[in-house]
Design a protein around this motif. Structure first.
Motif, PDB file in Angstrom:
ATOM      1  N   SER A  13       0.842  -1.197   0.000  1.00  0.00           N
ATOM      2  CA  SER A  13       0.000   0.000   0.000  1.00  0.00           C
ATOM      3  C   SER A  13       0.875   1.243   0.000  1.00  0.00           C
ATOM      4  O   SER A  13       2.000   1.237   0.519  1.00  0.00           O
ATOM      5  N   GLU A  14       0.350   2.301  -0.612  1.00  0.00           N
ATOM      6  CA  GLU A  14       1.027   3.600  -0.666  1.00  0.00           C
ATOM      7  C   GLU A  14       2.453   3.461  -1.185  1.00  0.00           C
ATOM      8  O   GLU A  14       3.408   3.998  -0.623  1.00  0.00           O
ATOM      9  N   LEU A  15       2.588   2.730  -2.261  1.00  0.00           N
ATOM     10  CA  LEU A  15       3.900   2.481  -2.850  1.00  0.00           C
ATOM     11  C   LEU A  15       4.153   3.506  -3.949  1.00  0.00           C
ATOM     12  O   LEU A  15       3.339   3.669  -4.863  1.00  0.00           O
TER      13      LEU A  15
ATOM     14  N   VAL B 123       9.159   0.954  -5.982  1.00  0.00           N
ATOM     15  CA  VAL B 123       9.123  -0.292  -6.745  1.00  0.00           C
ATOM     16  C   VAL B 123      10.529  -0.683  -7.184  1.00  0.00           C
ATOM     17  O   VAL B 123      10.916  -1.856  -7.122  1.00  0.00           O
ATOM     18  N   PHE B 124      11.322   0.301  -7.610  1.00  0.00           N
ATOM     19  CA  PHE B 124      12.691  -0.001  -8.025  1.00  0.00           C
ATOM     20  C   PHE B 124      13.532  -0.452  -6.828  1.00  0.00           C
ATOM     21  O   PHE B 124      14.369  -1.347  -6.954  1.00  0.00           O
TER      22      PHE B 124
ATOM     23  N   ILE C  16       3.269  -7.446  -8.349  1.00  0.00           N
ATOM     24  CA  ILE C  16       3.176  -6.492  -7.242  1.00  0.00           C
ATOM     25  C   ILE C  16       2.052  -5.500  -7.517  1.00  0.00           C
ATOM     26  O   ILE C  16       2.047  -4.821  -8.555  1.00  0.00           O
ATOM     27  N   GLU C  17       1.111  -5.401  -6.585  1.00  0.00           N
ATOM     28  CA  GLU C  17       0.059  -4.394  -6.700  1.00  0.00           C
ATOM     29  C   GLU C  17       0.148  -3.418  -5.535  1.00  0.00           C
ATOM     30  O   GLU C  17       0.736  -3.716  -4.497  1.00  0.00           O
ATOM     31  N   GLY C  18      -0.428  -2.234  -5.725  1.00  0.00           N
ATOM     32  CA  GLY C  18      -0.390  -1.204  -4.697  1.00  0.00           C
ATOM     33  C   GLY C  18       0.302   0.060  -5.153  1.00  0.00           C
ATOM     34  O   GLY C  18       0.503   0.990  -4.370  1.00  0.00           O
ATOM     35  N   LEU C  19       0.667   0.126  -6.443  1.00  0.00           N
ATOM     36  CA  LEU C  19       1.295   1.331  -6.976  1.00  0.00           C
ATOM     37  C   LEU C  19       0.231   2.388  -7.255  1.00  0.00           C
ATOM     38  O   LEU C  19      -0.939   2.058  -7.470  1.00  0.00           O
TER      39      LEU C  19
END
Length: 469
Positions: A93-95, A100-101, A124-127
């Motif tokens: 969450s809140e990414l 991500v990198f 990966i989800e949450g971006l």
């Protein structure tokens, strides 16, 4: 069972905790507005995990004898494949995009488990902005850069409305896509072939220029030390931070630029796209070191994998080798730097062009033997023939979609080692070039600056070419 070649086994022999020998990729997608983001991700995870018959090498594990990878090594079908282990769903969450990198760099640090098939995928989800990320890594003994790109593209389409349930890991999808050509079967070099400096081998391979003549030219360039016209891997690299020993910690930086801008510079200066990319990297490294008061008087060099099509096209098709390129970091003038890069690459390509595919493979093996031996023995920092690996891999020519999700970024990750703490791998992605910059975090602590340095280097080249607005 399929036997691994000598080069494939080298990646296993050289691997240590500080120097994992896998390649990776980070894809960034934007989920369509009409889709529920969480449901979209769950559906893609199910598709990726769906194969019952897994394509090689994703359904295979290593089989080694008493000598380990130093002896005969094979791929054998895995009796059980834990799909939840290999295909992982990560919910955050809140990414932010930069997070991500950072997460991908940490995932890239860990070694693959040799008791299992040598690959992992993380969705990966949450971006923010409805984005999702797909990170994958596969051992370099199992796949090369071109094959990795083809693998990713097998699950994508240039049509945003297309929906499908095909997993790129399924054997029938692989065969349908004609990807059996990704890793052509080849036997490891025989002892007689490895005695390539003998005239008998030259005659048996039967090319016009041949391996022996190429090695003679290469040795003359090394012995005469001629103005970097043909850089060799037998000369130690100038001392910089990039040549230090590395730790297992990694940083990943993504950089993108317009493909048309790079092509325009190449056309204006009379070189290739790859020449421009290498000149950009040379300019970026010069800036990076100069700011820190660490710029050496001698030019840095890069190991540049190259793909060459021989004249015997019907028989051997493409040939792949590796050259050492002069990056011209000692030259303040970007135009002169470009000329130095282009001259070194032209000399190297001319050296390989007269060889057969088999000879190119042996030539690369022989000329890089000192560096490879140093890497296996763990003292690559004491004999570093180049400071950086710069690899240019052709990606998709059109915008791609994964079940409607637009591919916004395609960042590849190669390997780094003691004496070569930086890897820059770029992929063409429709109208862009996406650079994946992988570095050792302890040796290159502020690698993010290299993105700005690449941007400035391209602007410098545009001014040198008379293209600046």
């Amino acid at each position: 069972m399929e036997r691994l070649s000598f080069m494939d086994r080298w990646y296993l022999l050289a691997e240590r905790r500080e120097t994992p020998m896998h390649v990776g990729g980070l894809c960034l997608f934007t989920v369509p507005e009409e889709e529920d983001e969480a449901e979209f991700v769950r559906r893609q995870v199910d598709i990726l995990r769906s194969p019952e018959d897994w394509r090689p090498p994703f359904g295979h594990r290593l089989k080694v004898g008493p000598l380990g990878p130093a002896g005969p090594t094979y791929w054998e079908p895995a009796e059980h494949l834990d799909v939840d282990y290999h295909v992982r769903h990560v919910v955050l969450s809140e990414l932010r995009r930069e997070d991500v990198f950072g997460l991908t760099a940490r995932l890239h640090e860990s070694l693959l488990d040799r008791r299992r098939p040598l690959w992992e995928v993380h969705l990966i989800e949450g971006l923010p902005d409805r984005r999702v990320a797909l990170y994958s890594k596969v051992h370099h003994a199992a796949i090369d850069g071109v094959s990795a790109v083809r693998l990713a593209l097998e699950m994508m389409s240039p049509e945003p409305a297309e929906r499908h349930d095909r997993s790129p890991f399924a054997r029938h999808i692989h065969e349908r896509a004609g990807a059996g050509r990704d890793r052509p079967e080849r036997e490891p070099p025989t002892p007689r072939e490895l005695a390539a400096v003998a005239e008998g081998l030259h005659e048996s391979l039967g090319s016009r220029t041949g391996l022996l003549a190429g090695l003679r030219t290469y040795a003359r360039a090394w012995w005469s030390d001629e103005a970097q016209a043909l850089p060799t891997a037998w000369t130690p690299e100038p001392e910089t931070r990039f040549g230090n020993r590395i730790s297992g910690r990694r940083s990943l930086v993504g950089h993108s630029c317009s493909l048309s801008r790079v092509r325009a510079v190449g056309k204006a200066l009379g070189g290739t796209l790859n020449d421009v990319v290498l000149a950009m990297c040379g300019g970026a490294l010069r800036r990076y070191l100069d700011v820190r008061g660490e710029l050496p008087e001698q030019p840095l060099r890069a190991m540049a994998p190259v793909s060459l099509r021989t004249e015997e096209r019907g028989r051997v098709g493409n040939a792949v080798g590796a050259l050492v390129a002069n990056l011209g970091t000692h030259l303040s003038d970007p135009g002169a730097r470009f000329e130095a890069v282009a001259a070194s690459m032209s000399a190297g390509k001319a050296l390989l062009r007269g060889m057969s595919a088999r000879e190119i493979e042996l030539f690369t093996l022989l000329t890089l033997t000192p560096a490879q031996l140093a890497a296996v023995l763990g003292f690559g920092d004491r004999f570093s023939p180049y400071s950086v690996v710069v690899s240019n891999v052709r990606g998709p020519r059109e915008r791609q979609y994964w079940n409607g999700a637009c591919l916004d970024g395609l960042y590849a990750m190669g390997g780094i080692s003691h004496g070569c703490a930086l890897n820059i791998t770029l992929l063409s992605n429709a109208d862009r070039l996406d650079f994946g910059i992988l570095a050792c975090r302890d040796v290159v602590p502020d690698a993010q600056r290299l993105s700005d340095d690449l941007r400035c280097a391209l602007e410098d080249l545009e001014r040198a070419a008379g293209l600046a607005t």
